[in-house]
Design a protein around this motif. Sequence first.
Motif, PDB file in Angstrom:
ATOM      1  N   ASN A   1     -22.067  -3.335 -30.353  1.00 21.43           N
ATOM      2  CA  ASN A   1     -22.635  -4.299 -30.985  1.00 21.43           C
ATOM      3  C   ASN A   1     -23.189  -5.354 -30.799  1.00 21.43           C
ATOM      4  OD1 ASN A   1     -23.876  -2.070 -32.013  1.00 21.43           O
ATOM      5  ND2 ASN A   1     -22.922  -2.405 -33.999  1.00 21.43           N
ATOM      6  N   THR A   2     -21.154  -5.952 -30.617  1.00 18.33           N
ATOM      7  CA  THR A   2     -21.205  -7.555 -29.851  1.00 18.33           C
ATOM      8  C   THR A   2     -21.227  -7.899 -28.829  1.00 18.33           C
ATOM      9  OG1 THR A   2     -20.037  -7.316 -31.957  1.00 18.33           O
ATOM     10  CG2 THR A   2     -19.596  -9.344 -30.346  1.00 18.33           C
ATOM     11  N   TYR A   3     -20.146  -6.924 -27.611  1.00 17.20           N
ATOM     12  CA  TYR A   3     -20.908  -7.808 -25.989  1.00 17.20           C
ATOM     13  C   TYR A   3     -21.207  -7.013 -25.226  1.00 17.20           C
ATOM     14  CZ  TYR A   3     -17.144 -11.050 -27.762  1.00 17.20           C
ATOM     15  OH  TYR A   3     -16.771 -11.846 -28.759  1.00 17.20           O
TER      16      TYR A   3
ATOM     17  N   GLY B   1     -17.849  -1.718 -32.517  1.00 19.04           N
ATOM     18  CA  GLY B   1     -17.697  -3.514 -32.388  1.00 19.04           C
ATOM     19  C   GLY B   1     -17.893  -4.602 -31.676  1.00 19.04           C
TER      20      GLY B   1
END
Length: 227
Positions: A175-177, A172
């Motif tokens: 993917n996010t940052y 996560g």
Amino acid sequence: MKLTADLVKIEVKNVSAVSDPSLKGYGAMRDHCHDFTASFVGGKVYGLIGECGSGGWTLSYILAGRNMHEYQGEINFNGKILSKTDLAELGWYIGEGINKKRRFTFGKPSIIKQLKSGQNDQIDRLIERFQLSPSRLDRNIEMISNERWNASAAIGLAHGKLVFGYPWLNPGLINTYLYERIKLINEILKEAGAIVLLPTSRLDVIQGLVDETIEIIHPDEKIIRNV
């Protein structure tokens, strides 16, 4: 041992270790690497695929020169057996800077000082290539949020490191940052001929980030794929 970037090849033979790898502000985990054998060559990024605790973080930690505890097995650099001191000279742990053993952030050298303490003739180029913010160069690496990953890799390259290990990264978070940051970092390190290890748990999140994956499905079973 004098280390050279002319040819970078690491052979890990039947390495087993239990460690508690960590990164300040990120987390820690008891991780067990069991009877691991693989070869890594310079100019490639390797994804170590397995759940946190399955051994990928420990392997990355060891090759980044951060694990000072005993391990079983053998690690060769261009055919020469490496000691823990050699590993510390050769490797770099992405996310940290130098003087990592100091307890408090106050008094630690700034990013620019850490860069200048390496190979000074390429500092401006490293700042540009790793997209480091000029306004943050006087800060401690632990105080600049996600840019710490870029700054850390730049410092390691400035100090001539040849093996770069990430901590185990949550899918996560990638993917996010972190995807674009990791992509940039890996491209630069590959151009420099370094070995890069990226442990995480999912193949899909590192598509476009790595050249080869090693899936740690079971302590005695690994699957190697080109991507």
